[in-house]
Structures are given as C-alpha cells and as structure tokens.
Design a protein around this motif. Structure first.
Motif, PDB file in Angstrom:
ATOM      1  N   TYR A  55       0.974  -1.284   0.010  1.00 43.27           N
ATOM      2  CA  TYR A  55      -0.235  -0.190  -0.405  1.00 43.27           C
ATOM      3  C   TYR A  55       1.151   1.222   0.161  1.00 43.27           C
ATOM      4  N   ASN A  56       0.909   1.381  -1.098  1.00 48.84           N
ATOM      5  CA  ASN A  56       2.495   3.006  -1.284  1.00 48.84           C
ATOM      6  C   ASN A  56       1.380   4.028  -1.301  1.00 48.84           C
ATOM      7  N   ILE A  58       2.481   7.770  -3.532  1.00 54.46           N
ATOM      8  CA  ILE A  58       2.319   8.510  -4.660  1.00 54.46           C
ATOM      9  C   ILE A  58       1.968  10.177  -4.754  1.00 54.46           C
ATOM     10  N   GLN A 129       7.846   2.573  -7.985  1.00 54.39           N
ATOM     11  CA  GLN A 129       6.761   2.126  -7.145  1.00 54.39           C
ATOM     12  C   GLN A 129       7.065   0.703  -7.068  1.00 54.39           C
ATOM     13  N   SER A 131       5.991  -3.661  -5.611  1.00 53.77           N
ATOM     14  CA  SER A 131       5.357  -4.316  -4.743  1.00 53.77           C
ATOM     15  C   SER A 131       5.600  -4.957  -3.837  1.00 53.77           C
ATOM     16  N   ALA A 222      -1.620   1.671  -4.377  1.00 56.08           N
ATOM     17  CA  ALA A 222      -0.549   3.279  -4.719  1.00 56.08           C
ATOM     18  C   ALA A 222      -2.038   4.362  -4.729  1.00 56.08           C
TER      19      ALA A 222
END
Ligand code: MG
Length: 228
Positions: A55-56, A58, A129, A131, A222
């Motif tokens: 869970y990123n 940006i 990015q 995972s 994201a």
C-alpha cells in the motif's frame, strides 16, 4: 532497504540497483511514436526513487503537469556479476513484483528533444514503486505471467510476458556486459500500451496473475497525494 516477500522463502535481499528497460512492448513504443528498438534501451533509477510495499503513497511531484503511470513486471535478480549467461529464468530471477515506473512525461519529452538524460523525469523521490515479491519458486512459469493495472477501478493496462520484445534471458547478458549484477538488483521490464496521466486522489491497483485474471498472485495498491 530489506526487500519483502509475501510468501515464505529463506532468501534475503537488500535493495540494490533499479535497472529499467524502455520500449519492451511493441504497442507501447508505437503509442509514444517510437520505432521498435533493435537493442534494449536501458536506464537506472537512484535509490531515493524506490518505494516498496503493498500500500504505497505516490507524491505528485512539483515541476510537472503530466505525471504518467507505467505499470511493469519487476524482476528481483539473483546477481551473477559481469557477463551473466542466462539459459533460463531460474538462473537469474529470485522473485517477481509489479511496479510503477513513474515518469514526468512533459519533462521527459523535453529531455528527449534536447538530447538530455532522463534522471530528473524518471529518478525523483518515489519514481520507482515496487510491490512485495513472490518468490520465483512459488510462481508459475515466467511465460504464464500477466499483470493488470486499474486507475480508479478502470482497467488501463493488461499484458502478458509473451508480448515482451526482450526476454530476461536476453536482457541480463546485455546489461551485465557493462554493469555487475548484484543480488537484490531489480529490473523493470517495460510497460505495455495504455500509459496515461495521474492526478492527486487517484487510486491505482495492480495485480500479478496468470492468463486467467482471477488467478491472482500479488496485489499492489497506491494512492496519489500532494507532494509533501
Ligand atoms: Mg517504463
């Protein structure tokens, strides 16, 4: 940064160099108006660019009005140093992830026009990015891997590894002619057609799957926010 697997493996890797290949799918080269390359187009992203998790966030960078997503299959490399001779994916791949090669397209287009490097347009904080990884041994054969990318629940990219121009067995010997490949290095394998702009508040979902999109191997989420 320690690299994370979403299934058990005894292997441990620290994040190394992030290698990226450009124009590895015919239809994406065409959508940006480029010729299909004869040799791989290679660039690297600096360590500050890496964001690794399921869970990123940006951060929408300043200086651009055109932040593009490029969904890609990311390989975790076993290493091998110089002149790697790869005869099968097992020789070189320790795991698979999905990732985003985020690109400030307006700045990249300007850099291409002026013959300048892509470091700024593709190397800013958060531009890589990635995972969590699935270990090679827990994944289906490379040729069966596919991935999909949704922006705000709309399917934007879907591709299969068999649409790549350069396979990993072709890329690693090419890269390692000049770059020593170390355990923990990663390789973004290029984006298929369907790239496009992102906006603050957009939500991105990526999945690694087999030819059956319901057979999901990995999930990645994201969310685009203001630059802090
Ligand atoms: Mg790319």
């Amino acid at each position: 940064m320690r690299l994370l697997f979403d299934r058990y493996t005894e292997e441990e890797y620290e994040a190394g160099t992030v290698f990226c290949v450009g124009r590895n799918y015919v239809e994406h080269a065409e959508e940006l108006g480029h010729e299909v390359p004869v040799d791989p187009i290679l660039f690297v992203k600096p360590a500050n660019a890496l964001r690794h998790g399921s869970y990123n966030l940006i951060e929408y960078p300043p200086l651009t009005k055109e932040l593009h997503f490029e969904g890609e299959l990311v390989l975790l490399l076993r290493g091998g140093g110089r002149n790697v001779r790869a005869y099968s994916p097992a020789d070189i791949i320790a795991g698979y992830a999905v990732g985003l090669d985020l690109t400030m397209r307006d700045l990249q287009t300007e850099a291409k026009r002026k013959g300048l490097p892509w470091t700024v347009s593709k190397g800013f904080d958060g531009a890589a990015q990635v995972s969590h990884f699935i270990p090679f041994e827990a994944a289906p054969p490379f040729e069966e891997l596919c991935f999909s990318l949704w922006v705000n629940d709309e399917l934007r990219q879907r591709a299969s590894t068999n649409q790549m121009i350069f396979s990993p067995e072709m890329l690693l010997p090419y890269i390692s002619q000049l770059f020593s490949v170390r355990p923990g290095d990663m390789l973004f394998t290029g984006t298929p057609r369907g790239v496009g702009p992102l906006h603050v508040e957009d939500k991105i979902v990526m999945q690694l799957h087999t030819a059956n999109p319901d057979d999901v191997l990995l999930d990645f989420h994201a969310h685009v926010a203001e630059w802090a």
